[in-house]
Design an enzyme around this catalytic site. Structure first.
Site, PDB file in Angstrom:
ATOM      1  N   HIS A   1       6.649  34.273  -5.248  1.00  0.00           N
ATOM      2  CA  HIS A   1       5.758  34.093  -5.717  1.00  0.00           C
ATOM      3  C   HIS A   1       4.620  35.054  -4.988  1.00  0.00           C
ATOM      4  O   HIS A   1       5.111  35.074  -3.425  1.00  0.00           O
ATOM      5  CB  HIS A   1       5.463  33.112  -6.108  1.00  0.00           C
TER       6      HIS A   1
ATOM      7  N   HIS B   1       0.572  35.205  -3.503  1.00  0.00           N
ATOM      8  CA  HIS B   1      -0.611  34.592  -3.299  1.00  0.00           C
ATOM      9  C   HIS B   1      -1.559  35.686  -2.738  1.00  0.00           C
ATOM     10  O   HIS B   1      -1.375  36.946  -2.514  1.00  0.00           O
ATOM     11  CB  HIS B   1      -0.991  34.070  -2.266  1.00  0.00           C
TER      12      HIS B   1
ATOM     13  N   TYR C   1       5.029  40.465   4.784  1.00  0.00           N
ATOM     14  CA  TYR C   1       4.603  40.580   4.066  1.00  0.00           C
ATOM     15  C   TYR C   1       3.119  39.982   4.092  1.00  0.00           C
ATOM     16  O   TYR C   1       3.226  39.144   2.577  1.00  0.00           O
ATOM     17  CB  TYR C   1       5.863  40.186   2.622  1.00  0.00           C
TER      18      TYR C   1
END
Length: 177
Positions: free
Chosen positions: A59, A61, A147
């Site tokens: 996932h 954000h 990342y």
């Protein structure tokens, strides 16, 4: 069809969570170059500012600001998801509904967004983004996760490199036992 309520505020700032369909996969970090290319191509065709971005294996954000007069964040996510999926070989297992709709089985169909309300809300969500890899146990220090736009913000002097501390620290620290 569902009628989702979304706050479309032209020039607004939003926090997003976007998930892979199969949360056991690590496609986002394994194929980080493809994801970066998809985001860059989308920014060229539909500009937006990235205030914070963190990519975890399953996932991500993000906090985005859209240009004045523009509130169309759904098209941007659709383009990013589509570009990413098209760059991958089509070898995922598909359910009957996705196969009938000629969809890929990479992303969850929807995403979660939150309109940032004020500076305190903004700060909480930026910190949430940057601390998320520690929360999920990928690293013990925020600065160790590659990342993340955290490193850009450290270079800009917005955060110290040791922000967030070290999860390995143990002890009472005032908690009642």
């Amino acid at each position: 069809m569902s009628n989702y309520r979304r706050a479309f505020v032209p020039g607004g700032c939003w926090f997003f969570t976007v998930n892979l369909l199969d949360r056991r996969q690590a496609l986002l970090t394994d194929k980080i170059g493809i994801l970066r290319d998809a985001v860059a191509a989308t920014r060229r065709s539909h500009p937006f500012d990235i205030d914070a971005f963190v990519v975890l294996p399953d996932h991500l954000h993000a906090i985005w600001k859209l240009p004045q007069g523009d509130a169309n964040f759904p098209i941007r996510w659709r383009l990013i998801k589509t570009r990413f999926a098209k760059a991958l070989p089509a070898n995922e297992r598909l359910g009957a509904v996705r196969a009938a709709r000629n969809e890929r089985g990479i992303w969850q169909r929807r995403f979660w967004e939150h309109l940032i309300r004020d500076e305190a809300d903004y700060a909480r969500h930026v910190e949430y983004c940057y601390y998320n890899p520690v929360k999920h146990g990928h690293v013990s220090k925020v600065c160790d996760w590659p990342y993340s736009s955290f490193h850009r913000d450290v270079r800009a002097g917005l955060f110290p490199e040791d922000w967030g501390g070290d999860k390995k620290v143990v002890g009472g620290f005032g908690e009642r036992v």
